[in-house]
Design a protein around this motif. Structure first.
Motif, PDB file in Angstrom:
ATOM      1  N   LYS A 170       0.830  -1.202   0.000  1.00 19.50           N
ATOM      2  CA  LYS A 170       0.000   0.000   0.000  1.00 19.50           C
ATOM      3  C   LYS A 170       0.867   1.255   0.000  1.00 19.50           C
ATOM      4  O   LYS A 170       0.654   2.184  -0.772  1.00 19.50           O
ATOM      5  N   LYS A 173       2.540   1.898  -3.336  1.00 18.79           N
ATOM      6  CA  LYS A 173       1.662   2.524  -4.340  1.00 18.79           C
ATOM      7  C   LYS A 173       1.573   4.026  -4.091  1.00 18.79           C
ATOM      8  O   LYS A 173       1.617   4.825  -5.025  1.00 18.79           O
ATOM      9  N   GLN A 176       4.820   5.658  -5.109  1.00 21.25           N
ATOM     10  CA  GLN A 176       4.974   5.721  -6.564  1.00 21.25           C
ATOM     11  C   GLN A 176       4.349   6.999  -7.102  1.00 21.25           C
ATOM     12  O   GLN A 176       4.967   7.736  -7.874  1.00 21.25           O
ATOM     13  N   GLU A 199       5.288  -1.258 -11.287  1.00 21.90           N
ATOM     14  CA  GLU A 199       5.844   0.021 -10.872  1.00 21.90           C
ATOM     15  C   GLU A 199       6.400   0.766 -12.082  1.00 21.90           C
ATOM     16  O   GLU A 199       6.167   1.959 -12.255  1.00 21.90           O
ATOM     17  N   THR A 202       3.604   2.148 -14.265  1.00 23.52           N
ATOM     18  CA  THR A 202       2.888   3.270 -13.653  1.00 23.52           C
ATOM     19  C   THR A 202       3.657   4.582 -13.761  1.00 23.52           C
ATOM     20  O   THR A 202       3.076   5.627 -14.005  1.00 23.52           O
TER      21      THR A 202
END
Lengths: 349, 256
Positions: A170, A173, A176, A199, A202
């Motif tokens: 979590k 994310k 990121q 990753e 994204t």
């Protein structure tokens, strides 16, 4: 402007104790781009980053920064800063002194240092943590201090070596998104190393897929996902079915004992090829209207979708679908031409 | 029943270990010069101890050599540890074996071989040869107490310092040394302690004109033990005890 090359690697090779880690790498990095070096462990991505940072020297080849060769420039004279894998904060210094480390070396006036450190603490959402010891912080907070410590020096390039590897899903994310927005706001070039394909997809503007010391493919996340150059890339980025097949002629391919219409051409006639079909692009239909038919061998619930392995006699297909069919039932499979991707077969390593 | 047995077994061991020292300390306060008869409490021997020029000279030699030997072996050992730590695996293992070897070697071998070396190179034995000898046998202990601290250090901390613009020398003083400081201090204390109570090596590497406390006590003892020696031994025991307690506490709490 868009094409301005900030860093160029020319014919870089590197060996460790007789093992070739990098084999003739050629790569350029544009100003202000978010470039990701992606690959499994041992592929040479970290070594590439360390060569750019100055912690390793290439056996052959040139590292060019802003038009000048920097092969022999020591790390402390390079205009890049690094965020290390396990943060590498200095435990004997508090948060504020960790961030101020680089500025103190530059002999910046105290007031200016304080101003910049405060600004950085603010940027990474840790204002008020200045006096804390770094050991008292959580992994995510230490990570942000490491980023602040690098960014406060206003580097032209920030190197990040799997910076989120030690964080839970979590938090990873969240970070990121935070990193990506930081990069866009500050307009700094990021070179990011990771083995996490999601990753990479994204965050990156450009992804460099590496394997066995070679660059497999360079492209935008969309190109890499939709048009993988070879079976390794297709396999590493997302899940895929990779079949050995034959290009019968332009726009017609044969695999799994069946001919399929596709959109690729230029491979020649009766040429051996690798065929990629993403599991989410296979449609389950009635047995009578499928291009191929098969038996469902297994069904796994994956949260958003079901993953089914379907045996069509000479091939096993991995299929993702939101509707479940019971194990053992016969189904038809359809793939639209646009979703069949043809690649040159991988040279056997 | 078991409990009583366990307790008395432990008491017995401790008694064997410490009773002689207790007797020594008590005797040092004995007013008379007999070793068998208690003639009342007195600080007489302590007073004589501090008036005895031989003993005071030996004390000066002992303490000054312990301080100098600790100082130099700490510098040598710390730098050596940093260098060994930076080596690749196989040379590192080799260097650590070389480091461990002198510590497992009997003191008498170290002492005699150093003596032979000094005779062979025609170096006049005395204060400086004893100092050199002490630096020699102290250095491995410093390396051994600094090494774990280097191993604990984040392997990228040094690189991070370079990355932030530090020269290798700046990084050494501002990142590596502060991180391994606890190990260095422990090593220095250990070196000081070892040097303070060394007899064997000192005996072979000095001349009869320059004595430290241990060699002095030894040569006095051959002529019969005087009660001042009790007082001296008692003082040395207490000083070493305190130093050992400090070293032990430091090694127990890595934070110290």
């Amino acid at each position: 402007m868009e094409e301005q090359r900030l860093i160029t690697l020319e014919n870089i090779s590197k060996e460790f104790d007789g093992n070739t880690v990098l084999d003739n790498i050629n790569l350029y990095i544009r100003k202000n781009e978010f470039l990701t070096l992606l690959g499994p462990s041992g592929c040479g991505k970290t070594t590439t980053l360390r060569i750019i940072g100055g912690f390793e020297t290439a056996d052959t080849g040139k590292v060019i920064f802003d038009g000048k060769e920097i092969n022999d420039v020591p790390p402390y004279k390079r205009r890049v800063n690094t965020v290390f894998q396990k943060y590498a904060l200095f435990p004997h210094l508090n948060v504020r002194d960790n961030i101020a480390f680089g500025l103190k070396i530059k002999k910046m006036p105290k007031q200016e240092i304080n101003k910049r450190v405060d600004k950085m603490l603010d940027l990474v959402n840790l204002s008020g943590y200045g006096k804390r010891s770094v050991d008292s912080l959580s992994g995510g907070q230490q990570q942000r201090i490491a980023i602040a410590r690098a960014l406060v020096n206003e580097p032209e390039v920030l190197l990040l070596d799997e910076p989120l590897g030690a964080l839970d899903l979590k938090l990873r994310k969240e970070m990121q998104l935070e990193l990506k927005s930081m990069q866009q706001r500050l307009g700094i070039t990021f070179i990011y190393v990771t083995h996490d394909q999601e990753e990479a997809l994204t965050m990156s503007d450009t992804i460099v897929v590496m394997h066995g010391g070679h660059i497999q493919q360079i492209g935008t996340p969309k190109t890499i996902y939709d048009e993988p150059k070879n079976a390794f890339v297709a396999n590493f980025i997302g899940e895929s079915n990779i079949f050995k097949g034959t290009m019968v002629r332009d726009e017609l391919v044969e695999f799994c004992g069946q001919q399929f219409v596709c959109v690729d051409s230029g491979f020649g006639e009766n040429a051996p090829v690798d065929v990629v079909v993403r599991p989410e692009d296979v449609m389950l239909v009635g047995e009578d209207i499928g291009q191929v038919t098969g038996v469902i061998r297994s069904v796994l619930f994956k949260g958003v979708h079901y993953e089914m392995m379907i045996d069509t006699g000479n091939c096993v297909w991995k299929v993702h679908s939101t509707t479940m069919q019971p194990e053992g039932s016969r189904v038809g499979l359809n793939v639209v031409p646009f979703n069949i991707h043809i690649m040159h077969p991988m040279k056997e390593a | 029943m078991m409990k009583v047995l366990k307790r008395s077994y432990l008491a017995l061991i401790l008694a064997f270990l410490y009773l002689p020292i207790v007797v020594l300390v008590i005797q040092s306060f004995n007013a008379g010069s007999s070793r068998a008869v208690w003639e009342g409490f007195s600080l007489r021997w302590y007073g004589e101890l501090f008036r005895n020029k031989n003993i005071m000279d030996a004390l000066y030699v002992t303490v000054s050599i312990a301080i100098l030997a600790a100082f130099f072996s700490t510098i040598l050992g710390s730098l050596a540890a940093i260098g060994i730590h930076a080596m690749k695996k196989r040379p590192q293992a080799f260097m650590m074996t070389l480091t461990n070897l002198p510590m497992t070697m009997p003191d008498i071998v170290t002492g005699i071989s150093l003596m032979l070396l000094f005779i062979f190179t025609k170096v006049q034995r005395g204060y400086w040869t004893m100092l050199l000898a002490h630096i020699t046998f102290n250095t491995p202990y410093v390396i051994l107490s600094v090494m774990p601290k280097l191993k604990q250090m984040n392997s990228h901390a040094y690189e991070a310092a370079l990355d932030l613009g530090a020269t290798p020398v700046y990084a050494l003083f501002h990142v590596i040394l502060p991180e391994i400081k606890p190990g260095i201090i422990t090593g220095a204390l250990m070196a000081f302690t070892l040097s303070l109570d060394d007899f064997t090596v000192s005996y072979f590497t000095t001349s009869p004109l320059v004595q430290n406390l241990s060699t002095l006590i030894y040569s006095e003892a051959r002529r019969g033990i005087k009660p001042t020696m009790n007082a001296l031994s008692a003082l040395m025991f207490i000083l070493l005890l305190v130093l050992l307690l400090i070293v032990n506490r430091r090694t127990k709490e890595p934070q110290a």
